[in-house]
Design a protein around this motif. Structure first.
Motif, mmCIF file in Angstrom:
data_model
loop_
_atom_site.group_PDB
_atom_site.id
_atom_site.type_symbol
_atom_site.label_atom_id
_atom_site.label_comp_id
_atom_site.label_asym_id
_atom_site.label_seq_id
_atom_site.Cartn_x
_atom_site.Cartn_y
_atom_site.Cartn_z
ATOM 1 N N GLY A 1 0.816 -1.210 0.000
ATOM 2 C CA GLY A 1 0.000 0.000 0.000
ATOM 3 C C GLY A 1 0.842 1.248 0.000
ATOM 4 O O GLY A 1 2.057 1.225 -0.190
ATOM 5 N N MET A 2 0.152 2.400 0.246
ATOM 6 C CA MET A 2 0.807 3.698 0.275
ATOM 7 C C MET A 2 1.015 4.123 1.718
ATOM 8 O O MET A 2 0.075 4.092 2.531
ATOM 9 C CB MET A 2 -0.041 4.750 -0.456
ATOM 10 N N TYR A 3 2.244 4.490 2.042
ATOM 11 C CA TYR A 3 2.601 4.893 3.394
ATOM 12 C C TYR A 3 3.025 6.357 3.385
ATOM 13 O O TYR A 3 3.614 6.843 2.414
ATOM 14 C CB TYR A 3 3.740 4.020 3.927
ATOM 15 N N GLN A 4 2.695 7.030 4.492
ATOM 16 C CA GLN A 4 3.096 8.435 4.623
ATOM 17 C C GLN A 4 3.688 8.650 6.008
ATOM 18 O O GLN A 4 3.137 8.199 7.023
ATOM 19 C CB GLN A 4 1.899 9.368 4.419
ATOM 20 N N CYS A 5 4.825 9.344 6.018
ATOM 21 C CA CYS A 5 5.443 9.792 7.262
ATOM 22 C C CYS A 5 5.020 11.240 7.467
ATOM 23 O O CYS A 5 5.152 12.076 6.550
ATOM 24 C CB CYS A 5 6.964 9.680 7.188
ATOM 25 N N VAL A 6 4.506 11.548 8.681
ATOM 26 C CA VAL A 6 4.019 12.895 8.991
ATOM 27 C C VAL A 6 4.888 13.451 10.115
ATOM 28 O O VAL A 6 5.005 12.832 11.186
ATOM 29 C CB VAL A 6 2.539 12.877 9.404
ATOM 30 N N ALA A 7 5.531 14.608 9.849
ATOM 31 C CA ALA A 7 6.337 15.296 10.867
ATOM 32 C C ALA A 7 5.643 16.601 11.202
ATOM 33 O O ALA A 7 5.248 17.360 10.303
ATOM 34 C CB ALA A 7 7.748 15.550 10.348
ATOM 35 N N GLU A 8 5.475 16.901 12.517
ATOM 36 C CA GLU A 8 4.728 18.100 12.892
ATOM 37 C C GLU A 8 5.251 18.649 14.210
ATOM 38 O O GLU A 8 5.754 17.927 15.073
ATOM 39 C CB GLU A 8 3.236 17.797 12.984
ATOM 40 N N ASN A 9 5.169 19.977 14.302
ATOM 41 C CA ASN A 9 5.274 20.672 15.581
ATOM 42 C C ASN A 9 4.164 21.709 15.597
ATOM 43 O O ASN A 9 3.317 21.737 14.696
ATOM 44 C CB ASN A 9 6.675 21.259 15.811
ATOM 45 N N ARG A 10 4.139 22.548 16.622
ATOM 46 C CA ARG A 10 2.987 23.454 16.745
ATOM 47 C C ARG A 10 2.968 24.551 15.689
ATOM 48 O O ARG A 10 2.013 25.311 15.599
ATOM 49 C CB ARG A 10 2.953 24.069 18.140
ATOM 50 N N HIS A 11 4.033 24.598 14.874
ATOM 51 C CA HIS A 11 4.109 25.647 13.850
ATOM 52 C C HIS A 11 3.854 25.132 12.441
ATOM 53 O O HIS A 11 3.807 25.921 11.493
ATOM 54 C CB HIS A 11 5.487 26.319 13.909
ATOM 55 N N GLY A 12 3.728 23.803 12.266
ATOM 56 C CA GLY A 12 3.477 23.301 10.917
ATOM 57 C C GLY A 12 3.503 21.795 10.865
ATOM 58 O O GLY A 12 3.870 21.107 11.830
ATOM 59 N N ILE A 13 3.108 21.269 9.712
ATOM 60 C CA ILE A 13 3.035 19.828 9.502
ATOM 61 C C ILE A 13 3.423 19.540 8.059
ATOM 62 O O ILE A 13 3.051 20.291 7.142
ATOM 63 C CB ILE A 13 1.616 19.294 9.820
ATOM 64 N N ILE A 14 4.215 18.455 7.831
ATOM 65 C CA ILE A 14 4.645 18.080 6.480
ATOM 66 C C ILE A 14 4.433 16.588 6.293
ATOM 67 O O ILE A 14 4.416 15.816 7.255
ATOM 68 C CB ILE A 14 6.124 18.455 6.228
ATOM 69 N N PHE A 15 4.244 16.188 5.017
ATOM 70 C CA PHE A 15 3.959 14.808 4.666
ATOM 71 C C PHE A 15 5.005 14.314 3.665
ATOM 72 O O PHE A 15 5.427 15.060 2.773
ATOM 73 C CB PHE A 15 2.570 14.673 4.021
ATOM 74 N N ALA A 16 5.423 13.036 3.793
ATOM 75 C CA ALA A 16 6.277 12.369 2.799
ATOM 76 C C ALA A 16 5.638 11.021 2.484
ATOM 77 O O ALA A 16 5.219 10.301 3.397
ATOM 78 C CB ALA A 16 7.693 12.176 3.322
ATOM 79 N N SER A 17 5.570 10.680 1.187
ATOM 80 C CA SER A 17 4.840 9.493 0.753
ATOM 81 C C SER A 17 5.765 8.508 0.060
ATOM 82 O O SER A 17 6.747 8.895 -0.577
ATOM 83 C CB SER A 17 3.712 9.887 -0.210
ATOM 84 N N ALA A 18 5.435 7.200 0.178
ATOM 85 C CA ALA A 18 6.160 6.146 -0.525
ATOM 86 C C ALA A 18 5.241 4.940 -0.662
ATOM 87 O O ALA A 18 4.279 4.766 0.099
ATOM 88 C CB ALA A 18 7.440 5.775 0.208
ATOM 89 N N GLU A 19 5.561 4.117 -1.639
ATOM 90 C CA GLU A 19 4.751 2.935 -1.917
ATOM 91 C C GLU A 19 5.535 1.683 -1.529
ATOM 92 O O GLU A 19 6.737 1.572 -1.828
ATOM 93 C CB GLU A 19 4.404 2.881 -3.408
ATOM 94 N N LEU A 20 4.838 0.747 -0.855
ATOM 95 C CA LEU A 20 5.427 -0.547 -0.524
ATOM 96 C C LEU A 20 4.800 -1.606 -1.421
ATOM 97 O O LEU A 20 3.579 -1.807 -1.398
ATOM 98 C CB LEU A 20 5.184 -0.903 0.949
ATOM 99 N N SER A 21 5.633 -2.254 -2.249
ATOM 100 C CA SER A 21 5.182 -3.307 -3.153
ATOM 101 C C SER A 21 5.665 -4.648 -2.595
ATOM 102 O O SER A 21 6.837 -4.783 -2.228
ATOM 103 C CB SER A 21 5.748 -3.103 -4.556
ATOM 104 N N ILE A 22 4.783 -5.613 -2.532
ATOM 105 C CA ILE A 22 5.123 -6.946 -2.033
ATOM 106 C C ILE A 22 5.258 -7.887 -3.224
ATOM 107 O O ILE A 22 4.342 -7.999 -4.056
ATOM 108 C CB ILE A 22 4.043 -7.468 -1.070
#
Length: 1029
Positions: free
Chosen positions: A382-403
């Motif tokens: 499926g599609m996985y996303q890492c989310v990094a956040e503090n009280r001033h903002g939030i960012i997303f990074a995406s990647a696909e895991l193929s089996i």
């Protein structure tokens, strides 16, 4: 939820097509941005952008505040090419956080958060404001109280009527935080109406508050008081990286306070900071970590001061340092993803799978920004996303895991069709099918199952390893791979060859520079295999093309790879390795080559001690290059020498075991550098590096000036000259000359010092000095160490006087058109004054200036000379004067002479010759002179043998001549007229050939015309001689 078989089919299909990169999950190309929408905009439409790629093409949906937007439930919402359009936006319903959601069969991802806000500015509710009454000198604050709004505001105040605005200075300040107007000290000119003007920077709309009247009280004037800070920045001011931080500070007081800024930690306010409105506003652009700290605003007047403080803190939104990227994993393998972001405060991490929160459980482990999934299965795709956040903002990074889930497949990794190995060797037959999960392996030889033993083993990766190979191991081998999804096999052959053996190895040798040798390398091998010989020298392969001047492969057969080394140099000493390689084995044989040659350069040549004529040297021996050093030679160089020169030493011959020597016979006060050359029985080596430069000590000068002479000069002068002593022979600094002279026959010497070492002349002047009198002269030398010796005494005469009288009886006569003879008599009185060395004749044409006259000098007592190269038929003036070393005397009176007319320009023509009885008779036409030419007085006949350079001349006044010449030679003849003006133009050369009989005749105008006569008849050749005028 997807069924297991659906996932299996999809993943297997994805793996099959992965190479062309066509099937993949969603990837954002453009994500929505936060925006502020003006409510009064004419557009009446909000657009949030979202662009996604993927295969199959993803579907796009949207979320508002975490809840999916149902496009069908609200006509105002529509999705066009992934973008969300909101018609007639409403600030109550549509304000919030939006996210774009992209989905295809491989999974789901959500975009970053985009906030939609609405900008507006309402009108002031109050229509009138109370009058403000203050004393003169008192401080005052007028409140603005902006109406309800959204979006950034700016403030200004109108004084009485528009467009008169309150001018901000050190007494008046408008806060852009509250909009309030502050007057530090009210003056009579401040009385009037004040109106607050509020502007929304997003909508550009503006509203005016109700006027506030300001009047002065009648109960007196406010006295002086200390500053009271009314505008003050917060105790803590969080500031984002890269933004512009604005700090406001203003105080009331009488007198008007001054505002200054400082940092409590003692550091300087950043140079980039700007102060506005008389320091009421401190602005720090591009805020960075080093700008944080406690800032102070100081308000001060004569009554006291007050301080406001605030802490500037630094914060930064998260920013990716390391993102996650697409990954592929086989069933039962593990996958580890790690993402890292910078930010202040330090960001926290969470993970999404297909847009939903991923929680740690069982095989799934989450730790900070790390995600680990062990023993992966198809359900983990499926599609996985890492989310990094503090009280001033939030960012997303995406990647696909193929089996990856496929049965064994050899289509792209077949067993090697043919594997070669030598007897006694080791071989590994690789078996690497594509399969997931990892298969089990078995092997067959031919049709029989292969059993493992001490020589035959199956490795963990499925490859077959056979050691100590024998001929019986040859044959076909089949690898069989099996997993849950199937079985596959692949077959290859093993061929066993005889090993290669070195029959003649290279052997170590001891050679001399310049020799040539051959290092042998010969083998026995299986002739069905290609063989390759290579050579290395000191660990580096020899490039036979690049180094062909010295190295060459020789042998002439496939079993020999001998190496020839030509003209061996010292650099060729070292280890040589012959390497032999076939497709089944490789082996090598080595030899050491010792090269004997001339010695290397000695080292560390040092001048240990130096005197005026000697230098003590020492050095260290260099490499002897395998031949003992037999002797050393010392060489020296100075600024005055031509290159390096061998020098005398003690000992005279320096043997190879001696490393010191004394150089002798040096010149004092000269800068020397030395080098040493070593020699052995093979030859002379390279010289050492030069020593340091050292100057010998000073000594008394020994060399005296050469060629002391003199004479000449002007009246009352004694001129003495000499050759300067070269610098390298001056023996010290402060070099100069001592000039001594005395009248001939006297005893006492007169001396003078010439301090310049470059001087080569001294002039003694004295009015009483008799002219041309002999003096004895000598020149000595001196330097800082003292005086040296004098040169031998020589006699020099003092200057003489110019001749006092002019020559007499000057006569001139014309000799020809170009020559004039002039004669004269010596002056009547000579006495001893004005010795005459010769005479100078000056000659100039009547139409020329006298200063441009041609000058001819005679030497001694000669009283006549010839002046040549004059123009014909021209009037010339001539004058004569005597000269000596002092100059020339007075000139005689000028005499006149006219040169004769030029000689005839026409050469003799129609020349005819006859031969008879050893005689040659020549006839030609008479030459007629032109009016401006001299009359012809006769002719000159010039003749010579063809092989001789000397010419004979016969003169005649006729147009014929008879020559008695032998017939056994060729003759060259020319004829030219002569006159009072000189010789005229010559005919062209006539060649008369050797005559074979007694009678011949001919004519001609050049040497190319020849007359050939027969023995029977006379042939007459008529040629007319022509020449150009």
């Amino acid at each position: 939820m997807r069924l297991l078989w659906e996932l299996l089919v999809l993943q297997s299909f994805m793996v099959c097509l992965a190479d062309d990169n066509t099937l993949h999950g969603p990837v954002f190309l453009q994500e929505p941005n936060s925006m502020i929408f003006p409510l009064d905009s004419e557009e009446k439409k909000v657009k949030l952008s979202c662009e996604v790629k993927g295969n199959p093409r993803p579907t796009i949906g949207w979320k508002l505040n975490g809840t999916s937007i149902d496009i069908g439930m609200d006509y105002r919402y529509s999705v066009v090419e992934g973008n969300l359009l909101i018609n007639n936006p409403n600030k109550t319903q549509d304000t919030g956080t939006y996210q774009c959601v992209a989905t295809n069969p491989f999974g789901k991802i959500v975009s970053r958060e985009a906030k939609l806000q609405f900008a507006y500015l309402e009108n002031f509710k109050t229509r009138t404001r109370s009058t403000v009454s203050v004393r003169q000198g008192q401080g005052m604050v007028l409140l603005c109280g902006p109406p309800p709004h959204s979006g950034e505001l700016t403030y200004a105040w109108i004084f009485n009527e528009y467009p008169t605005f309150v001018h901000q200075d050190n007494r008046r300040f408008v806060s852009q935080e509250t909009g309030n107007l502050y007057i530090a000290k009210v003056e009579a000119s401040d009385v009037g109406n004040y109106t607050c003007v509020v502007t929304n920077t997003v909508t550009n709309s503006r509203v005016l508050g109700p006027p506030t009247p300001l009047i002065l009280r009648n109960d007196g004037v406010m006295g002086e008081y200390e500053p009271k800070i009314e505008v003050q920045f917060p105790e803590t001011v969080p500031s984002a990286k890269g933004t512009t931080v604005k700090l406001e500070c203003f105080a009331l007081g009488n007198p008007v306070p001054t505002i200054s800024w400082r940092r409590a930690d003692g550091k300087q306010i950043p140079r980039k900071a700007r102060r506005h409105r008389s320091s009421g506003l401190l602005e720090i652009p591009n805020f960075q970590q080093e700008d944080t700290g406690l800032y102070e605003c100081v308000a001060e007047n004569v009554r006291g001061k007050n301080v406001a403080r605030g802490q500037l803190t630094f914060y930064a939104q998260p920013n990716w340092i390391q993102k996650i990227s697409d990954a592929r994993a086989a069933i039962e393998e593990s996958i580890v993803w790690e993402c890292r972001a910078s930010g202040r405060p330090k960001p926290s991490y969470r993970w999404l799978k297909d847009g939903e929160p991923l929680l740690p459980q069982g095989r799934v482990q989450l730790e900070q920004g790390s995600l680990t999934i062990t023993n992966v299965s198809l359900s983990d795709a499926g599609m996985y996303q890492c989310v990094a956040e503090n009280r001033h903002g939030i960012i997303f990074a995406s990647a696909e895991l193929s089996i990856i889930a496929i049965g064994p497949d050899f289509s792209k990794t077949l067993l090697k069709k043919l594997t070669l190995v030598k007897v006694g060797g080791e071989v590994i037959i690789e078996c690497k099918p594509k399969a997931s999960p990892r298969p089990t392996y078995s092997w067959k030889k031919g049709k029989d199952i292969l059993r493992e033993n001490e020589r035959i083993t199956v490795l963990d990766d499925g490859s077959l390893r056979i050691v100590n190979v024998t001929k019986s191991d040859a044959g076909s081998y089949t690898c069989v791979a099996t997993n849950h999804f199937g079985t596959a096999s692949s077959t290859g052959s093993l061929v066993v060859k005889d090993p290669t053996r070195v029959m003649v190895s290279p052997f170590s040798m001891d050679v001399t520079v310049g020799e040539s040798i051959v290092l042998p390398c010969q083998v026995s091998h299986d002739h069905s295999l290609d063989i390759m010989f290579t050579w290395s020298f000191n660990g580096h392969l020899i490039d036979f093309e690049k180094d062909g001047d010295h190295f060459e492969r020789v042998g002439g057969q496939d079993s020999a790879g001998d190496l020839m080394i030509r003209s061996i140099q010292l650099k060729h000493a070292g280890k040589y390795v012959c390497m032999v390689q076939t497709s089944v084995d490789k082996l090598s044989a080595a030899a050491d080559l010792i090269v004997r040659g001339p010695p290397g350069p000695p080292e560390a040549v040092t001048i240990d001690e130096i005197t005026d004529t000697t230098a003590q040297l020492s050095w260290r021996p260099g490499a002897d290059n395998h031949s003992p050093i037999t002797m050393y030679v010392v060489q020296a160089r100075t600024p005055f020498s031509v290159g390096w020169q061998a020098v005398s030493t003690v000992p005279d011959i320096i043997d190879g075991r001696t490393f010191t020597a004394t150089v002798v016979d040096l010149n004092p006060w000269v800068e020397y550098e030395f080098r040493v050359v070593a020699a052995n029985l093979i030859g002379i080596g390279e010289p050492s590096r030069p020593s340091e430069k050292r100057r010998t000590e000073e000594a008394l000068p020994e060399v005296t000036p050469a060629n002391v002479s003199g004479g000449g000069g002007s009246k009352s002068e004694l001129v003495i000259t000499w050759e300067t002593v070269p610098e390298e022979l001056q023996n010290g600094g402060g070099f100069g000359y001592v000039v001594a002279f005395r009248p001939y026959g006297t005893v006492s010497w007169m001396q003078t010092v010439v301090a310049s070492p470059d001087a080569a002349r001294y002039v003694f002047r004295n009015e009483t000095l008799p002219p041309f009198s002999p003096y004895e002269v000598k020149v000595g030398v001196y330097n800082n160490k003292g005086e040296g010796s004098f040169s031998p005494v020589t006699v020099v005469y003092s200057a003489e006087e110019e001749p006092a009288r002019a020559p007499t009886t000057v006569l001139a006569r014309s000799l020809s058109a170009s020559d004039v003879e002039v004669s004269w008599a010596p002056p009547w009185e000579n006495q001893h004054k004005g010795r005459i060395q010769g005479y100078e004749v000056r000659c100039w044409r009547h139409d020329e200036k006298e200063e441009n006259a041609k000058r001819i000098r005679t030497v001694g007592n000669q009283t006549s000379t010839k002046v040549s190269n004059l123009r014909g038929n021209a009037l010339y003036h001539l004058a004569v004067r005597a000269y000596n070393t002092a100059g020339t005397g007075p000139s005689s009176a000028a005499v006149n002479v006219t040169t004769k007319k030029p000689p005839p320009s026409q050469p003799p023509g129609n020349i005819i010759w006859n031969s008879s009885d050893s005689k040659i008779i020549l006839n030609w036409d008479q030459v007629k002179a032109l009016d401006n030419e001299s009359e012809v007085r006769g002719y000159k006949v010039l003749y010579r043998w063809n092989r001789q350079s000397s010419t004979s001349i016969i003169e005649t006044n006729k147009t014929s001549v008879e020559l008695s010449l032998p017939f056994d030679e060729d003759y060259i003849i020319e004829i030219k007229p002569f006159s009072d003006g000189g010789d005229g133009s010559s005919s062209e050369q006539i060649r008369i050939p050797k005559i074979s009989n007694a009678y011949a005749r001919g004519s001609g105008s050049s040497t190319s015309n020849a007359c050939t006569l027969s023995a029977i008849s006379t042939i007459m050749i008529s040629l007319t001689a022509r020449s150009s005028l």
